[in-house]
Design a protein around this motif. Sequence first.
Motif, PDB file in Angstrom:
ATOM      1  N   TYR A 187       0.829  -1.207   0.000  1.00  0.00           N
ATOM      2  CA  TYR A 187       0.000   0.000   0.000  1.00  0.00           C
ATOM      3  C   TYR A 187       0.867   1.263   0.000  1.00  0.00           C
ATOM      4  CZ  TYR A 187      -3.954  -2.984   1.379  1.00  0.00           C
ATOM      5  OH  TYR A 187      -4.934  -3.940   1.439  1.00  0.00           O
ATOM      6  N   LYS A 188       1.947   1.230   0.775  1.00  0.00           N
ATOM      7  CA  LYS A 188       2.779   2.424   0.936  1.00  0.00           C
ATOM      8  C   LYS A 188       3.448   2.847  -0.371  1.00  0.00           C
ATOM      9  CE  LYS A 188       6.861  -0.201   2.404  1.00  0.00           C
ATOM     10  NZ  LYS A 188       7.828  -0.420   3.500  1.00  0.00           N
ATOM     11  N   ASN A 189       3.506   1.919  -1.342  1.00  0.00           N
ATOM     12  CA  ASN A 189       4.159   2.239  -2.615  1.00  0.00           C
ATOM     13  C   ASN A 189       3.195   2.753  -3.679  1.00  0.00           C
ATOM     14  OD1 ASN A 189       6.619   1.421  -1.575  1.00  0.00           O
ATOM     15  ND2 ASN A 189       6.434  -0.670  -2.370  1.00  0.00           N
ATOM     16  N   ILE A 190       1.897   2.682  -3.409  1.00  0.00           N
ATOM     17  CA  ILE A 190       0.899   3.100  -4.398  1.00  0.00           C
ATOM     18  C   ILE A 190       0.657   4.606  -4.300  1.00  0.00           C
ATOM     19  CG2 ILE A 190      -1.491   2.844  -5.190  1.00  0.00           C
ATOM     20  CD1 ILE A 190      -1.458   0.007  -4.014  1.00  0.00           C
ATOM     21  N   ASP A 191       0.806   5.320  -5.413  1.00  0.00           N
ATOM     22  CA  ASP A 191       0.496   6.749  -5.466  1.00  0.00           C
ATOM     23  C   ASP A 191      -0.982   6.957  -5.788  1.00  0.00           C
ATOM     24  OD1 ASP A 191       3.110   7.462  -4.919  1.00  0.00           O
ATOM     25  OD2 ASP A 191       3.669   7.571  -7.037  1.00  0.00           O
ATOM     26  N   TYR A 192      -1.417   6.391  -6.905  1.00  0.00           N
ATOM     27  CA  TYR A 192      -2.823   6.489  -7.296  1.00  0.00           C
ATOM     28  C   TYR A 192      -3.137   5.379  -8.289  1.00  0.00           C
ATOM     29  CZ  TYR A 192      -1.041   8.855 -11.498  1.00  0.00           C
ATOM     30  OH  TYR A 192      -0.375   9.166 -12.661  1.00  0.00           O
ATOM     31  N   ILE A 193      -4.425   5.160  -8.501  1.00  0.00           N
ATOM     32  CA  ILE A 193      -4.889   4.132  -9.426  1.00  0.00           C
ATOM     33  C   ILE A 193      -5.802   4.790 -10.444  1.00  0.00           C
ATOM     34  CG2 ILE A 193      -6.214   1.984  -9.643  1.00  0.00           C
ATOM     35  CD1 ILE A 193      -5.350   1.364  -6.737  1.00  0.00           C
ATOM     36  N   GLU A 194      -5.595   4.442 -11.703  1.00  0.00           N
ATOM     37  CA  GLU A 194      -6.337   5.079 -12.794  1.00  0.00           C
ATOM     38  C   GLU A 194      -7.072   4.027 -13.621  1.00  0.00           C
ATOM     39  OE1 GLU A 194      -5.375   7.974 -16.654  1.00  0.00           O
ATOM     40  OE2 GLU A 194      -3.752   7.233 -15.371  1.00  0.00           O
ATOM     41  N   ALA A 195      -8.325   4.298 -13.967  1.00  0.00           N
ATOM     42  CA  ALA A 195      -9.108   3.390 -14.796  1.00  0.00           C
ATOM     43  C   ALA A 195      -8.774   3.611 -16.265  1.00  0.00           C
ATOM     44  CB  ALA A 195     -10.599   3.625 -14.570  1.00  0.00           C
ATOM     45  N   VAL A 245     -11.702   9.718  -5.887  1.00  0.00           N
ATOM     46  CA  VAL A 245     -11.941  11.145  -6.113  1.00  0.00           C
ATOM     47  C   VAL A 245     -12.625  11.403  -7.453  1.00  0.00           C
ATOM     48  CG1 VAL A 245      -9.979  11.783  -4.665  1.00  0.00           C
ATOM     49  CG2 VAL A 245      -9.656  11.532  -7.136  1.00  0.00           C
ATOM     50  N   HIS A 246     -12.721  10.376  -8.260  1.00  0.00           N
ATOM     51  CA  HIS A 246     -13.264  10.502  -9.616  1.00  0.00           C
ATOM     52  C   HIS A 246     -13.619   9.101 -10.079  1.00  0.00           C
ATOM     53  CE1 HIS A 246     -13.189  11.249 -13.996  1.00  0.00           C
ATOM     54  NE2 HIS A 246     -13.342  12.529 -13.720  1.00  0.00           N
ATOM     55  N   ARG A 247     -14.525   8.969 -11.038  1.00  0.00           N
ATOM     56  CA  ARG A 247     -14.865   7.632 -11.531  1.00  0.00           C
ATOM     57  C   ARG A 247     -13.642   6.918 -12.100  1.00  0.00           C
ATOM     58  NH1 ARG A 247     -15.973   7.076 -16.993  1.00  0.00           N
ATOM     59  NH2 ARG A 247     -17.539   5.478 -16.521  1.00  0.00           N
ATOM     60  N   SER A 248     -12.600   7.696 -12.453  1.00  0.00           N
ATOM     61  CA  SER A 248     -11.399   7.105 -13.049  1.00  0.00           C
ATOM     62  C   SER A 248     -10.167   7.143 -12.146  1.00  0.00           C
ATOM     63  CB  SER A 248     -11.056   7.820 -14.365  1.00  0.00           C
ATOM     64  OG  SER A 248     -12.091   7.674 -15.303  1.00  0.00           O
ATOM     65  N   PRO A 288      -8.164  15.186 -11.353  1.00  0.00           N
ATOM     66  CA  PRO A 288      -9.449  15.888 -11.163  1.00  0.00           C
ATOM     67  C   PRO A 288     -10.281  15.258 -10.050  1.00  0.00           C
ATOM     68  CG  PRO A 288      -9.564  14.433 -13.062  1.00  0.00           C
ATOM     69  CD  PRO A 288      -8.128  14.406 -12.612  1.00  0.00           C
ATOM     70  N   ILE A 289     -11.016  16.112  -9.355  1.00  0.00           N
ATOM     71  CA  ILE A 289     -12.001  15.661  -8.374  1.00  0.00           C
ATOM     72  C   ILE A 289     -13.371  15.912  -8.989  1.00  0.00           C
ATOM     73  CG2 ILE A 289     -12.946  15.921  -6.046  1.00  0.00           C
ATOM     74  CD1 ILE A 289     -10.268  17.136  -5.202  1.00  0.00           C
ATOM     75  N   SER A 290     -14.125  14.873  -9.219  1.00  0.00           N
ATOM     76  CA  SER A 290     -15.438  15.062  -9.844  1.00  0.00           C
ATOM     77  C   SER A 290     -16.436  15.599  -8.815  1.00  0.00           C
ATOM     78  CB  SER A 290     -15.949  13.750 -10.427  1.00  0.00           C
ATOM     79  OG  SER A 290     -16.253  12.820  -9.403  1.00  0.00           O
ATOM     80  N   GLN A 308     -13.199  16.674   0.350  1.00  0.00           N
ATOM     81  CA  GLN A 308     -12.841  17.847   1.147  1.00  0.00           C
ATOM     82  C   GLN A 308     -12.937  17.559   2.639  1.00  0.00           C
ATOM     83  OE1 GLN A 308     -11.524  20.574  -0.236  1.00  0.00           O
ATOM     84  NE2 GLN A 308     -11.797  19.636  -2.245  1.00  0.00           N
ATOM     85  N   GLU A 309     -13.965  16.833   3.038  1.00  0.00           N
ATOM     86  CA  GLU A 309     -14.151  16.517   4.463  1.00  0.00           C
ATOM     87  C   GLU A 309     -13.029  15.608   4.968  1.00  0.00           C
ATOM     88  OE1 GLU A 309     -18.021  14.829   4.736  1.00  0.00           O
ATOM     89  OE2 GLU A 309     -19.063  16.773   4.724  1.00  0.00           O
ATOM     90  N   ILE A 310     -12.676  14.611   4.182  1.00  0.00           N
ATOM     91  CA  ILE A 310     -11.625  13.680   4.608  1.00  0.00           C
ATOM     92  C   ILE A 310     -10.267  14.371   4.666  1.00  0.00           C
ATOM     93  CG2 ILE A 310     -10.303  11.649   3.880  1.00  0.00           C
ATOM     94  CD1 ILE A 310     -12.924  10.427   2.912  1.00  0.00           C
ATOM     95  N   LEU A 311      -9.955  15.169   3.663  1.00  0.00           N
ATOM     96  CA  LEU A 311      -8.669  15.857   3.652  1.00  0.00           C
ATOM     97  C   LEU A 311      -8.586  16.893   4.774  1.00  0.00           C
ATOM     98  CD1 LEU A 311      -8.136  16.296  -0.183  1.00  0.00           C
ATOM     99  CD2 LEU A 311      -6.963  14.708   1.344  1.00  0.00           C
TER     100      LEU A 311
END
Length: 233
Positions: free
Chosen positions: A142-150, A185-188, A212-214, A222-225
Amino acid sequence: MQAIAIDDEPLALQVIQQYAHRIDWLQIEAVFTDALEAKEYLKENSVDLIFLDIQMPEINGMQFFKNLEVKPEVVFTTAYSQYAVEGFNLNAVDYLVKPFEYERFLQASEKVRELIGFRQIKEIDEGFLLVKYNYQWQKIAYKNIDYIEALDDYIKINVFPRPFLIHMSMKVVAEKLPAEKFIRVHRSYIVSLEKVTGWNKNTISIKEKIIPISYTYQKQVQEILKTLMDESI
């Protein structure tokens, strides 16, 4: 839970499909009377489970399973009970002797579901995501993952030094990831909360990547951050 069924008898495949249709968490993605076609399918597609006949004209089901580079869970289906011991020696989750009733099919399917669930819990406890990549299991911390994209039918798991392109849906990977570490943060896009370097109402930054944040996720993000920021002060 995604599965395929392989049997040289079309009627047997029809029974499996009918039984599976009654289970809302089990999806038969494809059925095959030709084991070689099934092998080609598995080279391009990932499944959780194979319902596999043993006595087939071109290849014995057990030999077929032994030859798979990536081995999903397997439930053997056969009219010959003498293969049971050999089947369990191959780590089969269950062994269905034809003709089997719906209740017995459901029992076998639930065993597989429980086993997969246990492994997912273990992944979370040990801090890694377990995926199939290049026909073998791959552990991604987990610590190595930056983000995941569809990307259409695939997801791109962005980690240093190289990303992984995995045949998996965003829905499935989101269910595997711990909610306290990742957020959609986005569908993708799904992002690692600890890798976030900046954000505003419409975008989130991870290193040089602007994501992008959809509108659908804006309030939640925003609440979580904000909560994370307050906790770090």
